[in-house]
Design a protein around this motif. Structure first.
Motif, PDB file in Angstrom:
ATOM      1  N   ARG A  73      34.185  33.311  34.330  1.00 36.15           N
ATOM      2  CA  ARG A  73      35.354  34.182  34.501  1.00 36.15           C
ATOM      3  C   ARG A  73      35.956  33.996  35.877  1.00 36.15           C
ATOM      4  NH1 ARG A  73      33.312  39.798  33.536  1.00 36.15           N
ATOM      5  NH2 ARG A  73      34.749  40.105  35.217  1.00 36.15           N
ATOM      6  N   ARG A  74      35.114  33.830  36.893  1.00 35.37           N
ATOM      7  CA  ARG A  74      35.621  33.651  38.262  1.00 35.37           C
ATOM      8  C   ARG A  74      36.409  32.360  38.355  1.00 35.37           C
ATOM      9  NH1 ARG A  74      34.176  34.583  44.207  1.00 35.37           N
ATOM     10  NH2 ARG A  74      36.209  33.972  44.949  1.00 35.37           N
ATOM     11  N   SER A  75      35.879  31.284  37.766  1.00 40.28           N
ATOM     12  CA  SER A  75      36.586  30.007  37.864  1.00 40.28           C
ATOM     13  C   SER A  75      37.906  30.039  37.100  1.00 40.28           C
ATOM     14  CB  SER A  75      35.702  28.856  37.376  1.00 40.28           C
ATOM     15  OG  SER A  75      35.400  29.012  36.006  1.00 40.28           O
ATOM     16  N   SER A  76      37.977  30.845  36.049  1.00 34.94           N
ATOM     17  CA  SER A  76      39.237  30.951  35.304  1.00 34.94           C
ATOM     18  C   SER A  76      40.149  32.028  35.883  1.00 34.94           C
ATOM     19  CB  SER A  76      38.962  31.246  33.828  1.00 34.94           C
ATOM     20  OG  SER A  76      38.450  32.558  33.670  1.00 34.94           O
ATOM     21  N   GLY A  77      39.629  32.823  36.831  1.00 32.22           N
ATOM     22  CA  GLY A  77      40.436  33.857  37.483  1.00 32.22           C
ATOM     23  C   GLY A  77      40.650  35.091  36.630  1.00 32.22           C
ATOM     24  N   ALA A  78      39.798  35.317  35.635  1.00 36.84           N
ATOM     25  CA  ALA A  78      39.991  36.439  34.718  1.00 36.84           C
ATOM     26  C   ALA A  78      39.215  37.665  35.181  1.00 36.84           C
ATOM     27  CB  ALA A  78      39.531  36.049  33.318  1.00 36.84           C
ATOM     28  N   LEU A  79      39.948  38.700  35.566  1.00 40.62           N
ATOM     29  CA  LEU A  79      39.336  39.977  35.910  1.00 40.62           C
ATOM     30  C   LEU A  79      39.483  40.914  34.722  1.00 40.62           C
ATOM     31  CD1 LEU A  79      40.770  40.584  39.502  1.00 40.62           C
ATOM     32  CD2 LEU A  79      38.401  40.076  38.939  1.00 40.62           C
ATOM     33  N   THR A  80      38.491  41.783  34.521  1.00 37.93           N
ATOM     34  CA  THR A  80      38.623  42.804  33.489  1.00 37.93           C
ATOM     35  C   THR A  80      39.659  43.818  33.966  1.00 37.93           C
ATOM     36  OG1 THR A  80      36.941  44.257  34.432  1.00 37.93           O
ATOM     37  CG2 THR A  80      36.163  42.556  32.885  1.00 37.93           C
ATOM     38  N   PRO A  81      40.174  44.667  33.091  1.00 40.18           N
ATOM     39  CA  PRO A  81      41.131  45.695  33.530  1.00 40.18           C
ATOM     40  C   PRO A  81      40.565  46.601  34.629  1.00 40.18           C
ATOM     41  CG  PRO A  81      41.217  45.468  31.155  1.00 40.18           C
ATOM     42  CD  PRO A  81      40.075  44.615  31.631  1.00 40.18           C
ATOM     43  N   ASP A  82      39.285  46.979  34.547  1.00 41.38           N
ATOM     44  CA  ASP A  82      38.668  47.808  35.593  1.00 41.38           C
ATOM     45  C   ASP A  82      38.631  47.067  36.923  1.00 41.38           C
ATOM     46  OD1 ASP A  82      38.236  49.943  33.924  1.00 41.38           O
ATOM     47  OD2 ASP A  82      36.102  49.542  33.615  1.00 41.38           O
ATOM     48  N   GLU A  83      38.244  45.798  36.874  1.00 38.15           N
ATOM     49  CA  GLU A  83      38.178  44.997  38.095  1.00 38.15           C
ATOM     50  C   GLU A  83      39.573  44.787  38.679  1.00 38.15           C
ATOM     51  OE1 GLU A  83      34.274  42.598  36.427  1.00 38.15           O
ATOM     52  OE2 GLU A  83      36.234  41.639  36.389  1.00 38.15           O
ATOM     53  N   GLN A  84      40.558  44.612  37.813  1.00 33.70           N
ATOM     54  CA  GLN A  84      41.941  44.440  38.267  1.00 33.70           C
ATOM     55  C   GLN A  84      42.435  45.723  38.953  1.00 33.70           C
ATOM     56  OE1 GLN A  84      43.645  41.660  38.362  1.00 33.70           O
ATOM     57  NE2 GLN A  84      45.485  42.583  39.183  1.00 33.70           N
ATOM     58  N   ALA A  85      42.074  46.870  38.394  1.00 39.21           N
ATOM     59  CA  ALA A  85      42.464  48.146  38.997  1.00 39.21           C
ATOM     60  C   ALA A  85      41.820  48.308  40.374  1.00 39.21           C
ATOM     61  CB  ALA A  85      42.074  49.309  38.082  1.00 39.21           C
ATOM     62  N   ILE A  86      40.563  47.913  40.488  1.00 42.04           N
ATOM     63  CA  ILE A  86      39.867  47.972  41.781  1.00 42.04           C
ATOM     64  C   ILE A  86      40.556  47.048  42.775  1.00 42.04           C
ATOM     65  CG2 ILE A  86      37.716  47.318  42.959  1.00 42.04           C
ATOM     66  CD1 ILE A  86      36.271  48.303  40.361  1.00 42.04           C
ATOM     67  N   ARG A  87      40.902  45.836  42.345  1.00 38.75           N
ATOM     68  CA  ARG A  87      41.572  44.868  43.208  1.00 38.75           C
ATOM     69  C   ARG A  87      42.895  45.435  43.719  1.00 38.75           C
ATOM     70  NH1 ARG A  87      45.192  41.259  44.153  1.00 38.75           N
ATOM     71  NH2 ARG A  87      46.449  41.729  42.354  1.00 38.75           N
ATOM     72  N   GLU A  88      43.680  46.025  42.822  1.00 37.47           N
ATOM     73  CA  GLU A  88      44.976  46.595  43.205  1.00 37.47           C
ATOM     74  C   GLU A  88      44.818  47.761  44.170  1.00 37.47           C
ATOM     75  OE1 GLU A  88      46.982  47.414  39.506  1.00 37.47           O
ATOM     76  OE2 GLU A  88      47.060  45.282  38.985  1.00 37.47           O
ATOM     77  N   GLU A  89      43.799  48.589  43.948  1.00 36.57           N
ATOM     78  CA  GLU A  89      43.552  49.731  44.840  1.00 36.57           C
ATOM     79  C   GLU A  89      43.161  49.244  46.242  1.00 36.57           C
ATOM     80  OE1 GLU A  89      40.342  53.351  45.201  1.00 36.57           O
ATOM     81  OE2 GLU A  89      40.921  52.690  43.196  1.00 36.57           O
ATOM     82  N   ILE A  90      42.310  48.237  46.298  1.00 37.57           N
ATOM     83  CA  ILE A  90      41.897  47.686  47.594  1.00 37.57           C
ATOM     84  C   ILE A  90      43.089  47.049  48.296  1.00 37.57           C
ATOM     85  CG2 ILE A  90      40.496  45.884  48.704  1.00 37.57           C
ATOM     86  CD1 ILE A  90      38.354  46.502  46.508  1.00 37.57           C
ATOM     87  N   LEU A  91      43.899  46.295  47.558  1.00 37.53           N
ATOM     88  CA  LEU A  91      45.078  45.650  48.141  1.00 37.53           C
ATOM     89  C   LEU A  91      46.033  46.696  48.709  1.00 37.53           C
ATOM     90  CD1 LEU A  91      46.799  43.150  48.714  1.00 37.53           C
ATOM     91  CD2 LEU A  91      47.701  43.346  46.386  1.00 37.53           C
ATOM     92  N   LYS A  92      46.287  47.742  47.956  1.00 33.40           N
ATOM     93  CA  LYS A  92      47.176  48.817  48.419  1.00 33.40           C
ATOM     94  C   LYS A  92      46.633  49.450  49.702  1.00 33.40           C
ATOM     95  CE  LYS A  92      49.158  53.202  46.936  1.00 33.40           C
ATOM     96  NZ  LYS A  92      49.153  54.245  45.916  1.00 33.40           N
ATOM     97  N   GLY A  93      45.327  49.706  49.745  1.00 36.18           N
ATOM     98  CA  GLY A  93      44.714  50.291  50.928  1.00 36.18           C
ATOM     99  C   GLY A  93      44.806  49.380  52.142  1.00 36.18           C
TER     100      GLY A  93
END
Length: 153
Positions: A29-49
Motif C-alpha cells: 500500500r505504501r509503494s502504491s501510495g494508497a491510504l485508507t480513509p482513516d489514514e487520509q483523515a489523519i494526514r489531512e489533520e496533521i497537514l492542517k496543523g
C-alpha cells in the motif's frame, strides 16, 4: 536433489521465515501510495496543523508546504505501520521473544521514523503567529459587534 515441503515456503509450519508477510500488505500500500480513509483523515489533520503552526496558508512558502505534505504523509504511514505491527504482535505471540522478528518489525518503521524526525527538524518546532491584515481585524470587530447586537435582542 529432492526437497521436501511446500514450494515457496521454507521450514516447518509456524516458523519465523515468513514472519514479514504480516506487514507485506502495508508495504505494498505504501509503494502504491494508497491510504485508507482513516489514514487520509489523519494526514489531512496533521497537514492542517503544520500549516497553522507556521501562520497559515498565506504565510507559508511553497517549499514549506511541500515539506508539510511529506511530514503529514510520513506520520499517517507511521500510524498505519504501528497499527499493523500491533496486529502482528497480537496474532503472533512468539514474535515478542524472537529477536529476528522484532528486528524485522523495527526495520519496517525505522526508515519512516528517521525521515519524519529529519523533516520535522527542517520544518521547525516553533509556532509562528498569524499576521492579520487590517481588513481581517476590521471584519472580526464587525462580527463581534453584530453578535453583541443579536444577543441584546
Amino acid at each position: 536433489m529432492v526437497m521436501s515441503g511446500i514450494r515457496g515456503k521454507s521450514g516447518p509450519p509456524g516458523n519465523q521465515n515468513a514472519f514479514r508477510h504480516g506487514l507485506a500488505g502495508i508495504s505494498q500500500r505504501r509503494s502504491s501510495g494508497a491510504l485508507t480513509p482513516d489514514e487520509q483523515a489523519i494526514r489531512e489533520e496533521i497537514l492542517k496543523g503544520l500549516i497553522n503552526d507556521k501562520g497559515g496558508e498565506s504565510q507559508i512558502s511553497t517549499a514549506m508546504h511541500v515539506l508539510a505534505e511529506v511530514i503529514a504523509s510520513d506520520a499517517a504511514w507511521l500510524i498505519a505501520v504501528n497499527r499493523a505491527i500491533d496486529g502482528v504482535m497480537e496474532s503472533n505471540q512468539k514474535a515478542r521473544s524472537n529477536p529476528k522478528a522484532l528486528n524485522t518489525l523495527d526495520s519496517y518503521k525505522r526508515g519512516l521514523v528517521n525521515s519524519l524526525t529529519g523533516n520535522l527538524q527542517r520544518f521547525g518546532f516553533e509556532r509562528v503567529a498569524k499576521v492579520e491584515t487590517l481588513q481581517e481585524i476590521i471584519e472580526e470587530m464587525g462580527e463581534v459587534g453584530s453578535s453583541r447586537e443579536n444577543s441584546d435582542s
